[in-house]
Design an enzyme around this catalytic site. Structure first.
Site, PDB file in Angstrom:
ATOM      1  N   ASP A   1      -7.273  -1.904   3.739  1.00  0.00           N
ATOM      2  CA  ASP A   1      -6.268  -2.804   3.258  1.00  0.00           C
ATOM      3  C   ASP A   1      -6.602  -4.239   3.920  1.00  0.00           C
ATOM      4  O   ASP A   1      -6.113  -5.396   3.681  1.00  0.00           O
ATOM      5  CB  ASP A   1      -4.909  -2.469   3.895  1.00  0.00           C
ATOM      6  CG  ASP A   1      -4.384  -1.192   3.209  1.00  0.00           C
ATOM      7  OD1 ASP A   1      -4.867  -1.208   1.913  1.00  0.00           O
ATOM      8  OD2 ASP A   1      -3.710  -0.351   3.796  1.00  0.00           O
ATOM      9  N   ASP A   3      -1.762  -0.830   6.081  1.00  0.00           N
ATOM     10  CA  ASP A   3      -2.240  -0.059   7.186  1.00  0.00           C
ATOM     11  C   ASP A   3      -3.314   0.264   7.531  1.00  0.00           C
ATOM     12  O   ASP A   3      -3.767   0.320   8.781  1.00  0.00           O
ATOM     13  CB  ASP A   3      -1.201   0.967   7.424  1.00  0.00           C
ATOM     14  CG  ASP A   3      -1.595   2.343   6.803  1.00  0.00           C
ATOM     15  OD1 ASP A   3      -2.083   2.037   5.555  1.00  0.00           O
ATOM     16  OD2 ASP A   3      -1.526   3.431   7.463  1.00  0.00           O
ATOM     17  N   ASP A  14       0.884  -0.982   0.014  1.00  0.00           N
ATOM     18  CA  ASP A  14      -0.084   0.141   0.123  1.00  0.00           C
ATOM     19  C   ASP A  14       0.846   1.214   0.081  1.00  0.00           C
ATOM     20  O   ASP A  14       2.165   1.027   0.167  1.00  0.00           O
ATOM     21  CB  ASP A  14      -0.816  -0.152   1.228  1.00  0.00           C
ATOM     22  CG  ASP A  14      -1.699   1.242   1.334  1.00  0.00           C
ATOM     23  OD1 ASP A  14      -2.448   1.611   0.535  1.00  0.00           O
ATOM     24  OD2 ASP A  14      -1.660   2.109   2.590  1.00  0.00           O
TER      25      ASP A  14
END
Length: 716
Positions: free
Chosen positions: A597, A593, A390
């Site tokens: 996600d 995080d 990410d």
């Protein structure tokens, strides 16, 4: 009728604030004291719990004003069993009991040669009773297993009056069991520490009065007060007030958001400025912690494929050793050779070394601020060949930095714009304000403009007066709607910058738009070094998935040297891309995080959650970083590979050494004592190698400094 945990509960002793119960669990439920303790701690009014499984005693200290012994007894009898009871409902020995077994068997081993002959047999037999009892259980349930072989070797040694061999085997088995259990407990304790609530006390409004109460006493329907610097303790709806809330832990977004009446408030998010009243809709932190603890308990007991295979192989070697002993007897008719053969087997090292290597690696990872939730997570991380990241809060820091200063008045330079803004923002503790102040201090010509008292407008910005003219610094809404400053002339430029995913801070002076400061999320200083190190650790492909703007994502991917990136994604699209990659044969590790996600973390081969990630992301992940350092991702990979190599080399050592010992014993080169010493000595060496090996990389290996980006200054 719903099944309950306890079949019987008897009050043994009580006084004000303390009660002792004698309990009996149902056969189909867990007897494990840690699970019992956590469940009882979740009962309202309970302060401390002590469980003694040996005598089935439960001592509870409670707050007398909130509950009493009879109420507690009723609550205990109504407790539902845990969702995941431990196998067979067996009582697991406590750390003290396991350490006691090690101490007793060790003392017996040291005293073997000094005991009176008449005492040697009963002492050796008494030390071996737990092992013999377990072997009998195994034989009745599963037939001949490694435990049966271990017990047979001890029994034959006792029968041949070879008490040194019997006591040595008993000691090694007790030591291995204790080491594995204690290391697993340390990993469990790390997760408990990670998930401790941010605050144990909460301000609530009851009957018009604000009261400070314990976090576990908040109930659905309470009005919770969250002010500046407070971590919101509940999920609910804002009843009143206005605040700027940093929701990065839940959403992954680095820019704080305004929360006012009617908006949703999320637990775990931080009030950076302002004050709001929240109607509590989801509470019960302890109940949630109990569910989390059950999840962790299962993750720590799940065995890796390597561990399961080693255990299966160990069981398969049992009949081979028995067959070798029988063949030795048929050929030589020498009972000493048979006893020597039975002193050595593959099972101890095969069964103990693999889990100890995994659990010690998990503990070593914890010491380096990496929480690994199970042996299978390390195993899968070692196999992963594609790493997917990410962006916000992962490859980037999640904090903003001023990168551009754009003025719309030629009488003021870009440096003047930064200095003006910083002069009024320096009294403000908002992340945007701090970024502006830091930018001003980094200028070659830092200047402070004298101003009148600063006016703070919650969730909008600040205002003051400089040289008789009103200066306002804040959001577009604040400048355009509240202050009535026209921005139409510059709308095209501003919209273009905003479309690039950047944050704009507007500065109005004397009723006109003086300029804007452009802020962007900053790349972590060691992200590039971490990516490069992953490649040296055998990762074939590295990608980035983000909901950010395409151009910003492209620049970041180029700077970090990524193989590929996908931008403008919604949360479910990230999970779809991972499914596609997995379908192409990629073995995926995903690092993220935020709440968005969580599907990707749980759907990948192995998921890694950042330290400041959302609770749900940390729960969905197999590995959680306990510090905000992206370098730990490469360290985790290095540890996984080192552990895999260690286990493989230990397997080869076990096979080679024990094959040699068994062969020498069958030929007659080793008597039972020498065979026992060599076998048990090699087992200890392999076990210690598993405990001490694997080596975490140095923390400094992946840390590299990076200077802050230079400010781009322009005049429009």
């Amino acid at each position: 009728m719903t099944a309950t945990w306890f079949a019987k509960l008897e009050t043994v002793h009580r006084n004000r604030g303390r009660v002792r119960f004698r309990y009996r669990c149902r056969k189909t439920t867990s007897f494990e004291p840690r699970q019992i303790s956590r469940a009882v701690e979740a009962i309202k009014g309970v302060l401390t719990v002590k469980v003694n499984p040996a005598i089935c005693a439960l001592v509870i200290e409670y707050e007398a004003g909130m509950t009493d012994a009879d109420t507690l007894a009723a609550a205990l009898l109504a407790l539902p069993p845990p969702a995941h009871p431990l196998p067979n409902g067996k009582v697991l020995a406590s750390d003290a009991a396991r350490l006691g077994a090690v101490a007793m068997s060790g003392a017996t081993l040291l005293a073997s040669r000094n005991l009176q002959p008449a005492l040697q047999m009963p002492v050796a037999f008494g030390t071996a009773v737990p092992l013999l009892g377990e072997a009998i259980d195994d034989f009745l349930e599963k037939g001949i297993t490694s435990h049966v072989l271990e017990a047979l070797a001890v029994a034959i040694s006792i029968g041949r009056h070879d008490y040194l061999a019997a006591n040595t085997t008993s000691f090694l088995l007790a030591l291995g069991e204790y080491l594995e259990h204690s290391i697993a407990r340390r990993s469990d304790d790390l997760l408990k520490h990670l998930l401790e609530p941010g605050s144990r006390e909460v301000w609530v409004e009851r009957d018009g009065v604000e009261t400070l109460v314990a976090a576990q006493d908040v109930i659905v329907g309470d009005t919770v007060i969250a002010a500046t610097g407070t971590v919101i303790p509940v999920d609910g709806t804002v009843l009143g007030g206005e605040a700027l809330v940093n929701e990065a832990t839940m959403t992954g977004e680095s820019v704080p958001v305004v929360r006012r009446r009617g908006n949703k408030a999320l637990s775990g998010t931080l009030v950076e400025e302002g004050r709001i009243r929240i109607y509590a809709e989801q509470v019960g932190r302890q109940a949630a912690a109990s569910r989390i603890a059950d999840l962790v308990e299962q993750s720590l007991t799940v065995k890796s494929e390597t561990q399961l295979e080693a255990s299966r192989l160990a069981d398969k070697t049992v009949p081979l050793v028995l067959a070798l002993a029988a063949a030795t007897w048929l050929i030589s008719r020498d009972s000493e050779r048979v006893a020597a053969v039975l002193q050595a087997d593959y099972s101890c090292a095969l069964k103990l070394a693999t889990p100890v290597a995994f659990k010690s690696a998990m503990y070593r990872a914890g010491q380096s601020n990496i929480l690994v939730k199970g042996a299978n997570a390390l195993e899968r991380l070692a196999k992963a060949d594609t790493f997917v990241f990410d962006k916000t809060g992962t490859l980037t820091s999640g904090t903003l930095q001023v990168t551009d200063s754009i003025t719309f008045n030629r009488d003021y330079t870009p440096e003047d714009l930064i200095n003006l803004a910083a002069s009024v923002e320096e009294h403000y503790f908002h992340p945007l304000a701090q970024a502006v102040v830091e930018a001003a201090h980094s200028l070659d010509r830092h200047q402070h403009f004298h101003h009148q008292e600063v006016e703070f407008v919650v969730a909008h910005g600040v205002a003051s007066v400089i040289d008789g003219q009103r200066i306002v610094v804040g959001s577009r809404h604040f400048i355009e709607d509240d202050e009535g400053i026209a921005i139409d002339e510059y709308r095209e430029v501003l919209d273009k910058i905003h479309a690039e995913g950047k944050t704009l801070l507007y500065i109005g002076f004397g009723g006109k738009l003086l300029g804007v400061l452009v802020l962007t999320d900053t790349i972590r200083p060691n992200s590039a070094a971490m990516i490069a190190r992953l490649r040296t650790l055998g990762v074939k492909r590295i990608l980035m998935l983000t909901g950010d703007h395409h151009d910003r994502a492209r620049l970041l991917a180029e700077e970090l040297g990524l193989d590929e990136f996908r931008a403008g994604l919604l949360p479910h699209e990230k999970a779809q891309i991972l499914e596609e990659l997995a379908g192409q044969g990629a073995r995926l590790a995903f690092i993220g995080d935020g709440v968005n996600d969580a599907p990707a973390l749980s759907g990948s081969l192995v998921g890694i959650a950042m330290h400041r990630g959302a609770d749900i992301a940390r729960l969905a992940a197999d590995i959680t970083l306990l510090e905000d350092d992206i370098a730990r991702v490469a360290d985790a990979r290095a540890l996984a590979l080192a552990t895999a190599r260690l286990i493989d080399s230990n397997f080869k050592l076990t096979a080679g050494l024990n094959t040699g010992i068994l062969s020498a014993a069958a030929i007659g080169w080793l008597n039972p004592i020498k065979a026992s010493m060599l076998h048990n000595g090699s087992t200890i060496a392999i076990l210690l190698r598993a405990l001490l090996g694997g080596g975490m990389p140095s923390k400094t290996q992946t840390r590299a400094g990076r200077p802050p980006p230079k400010l781009k200054r322009s005049t429009r």
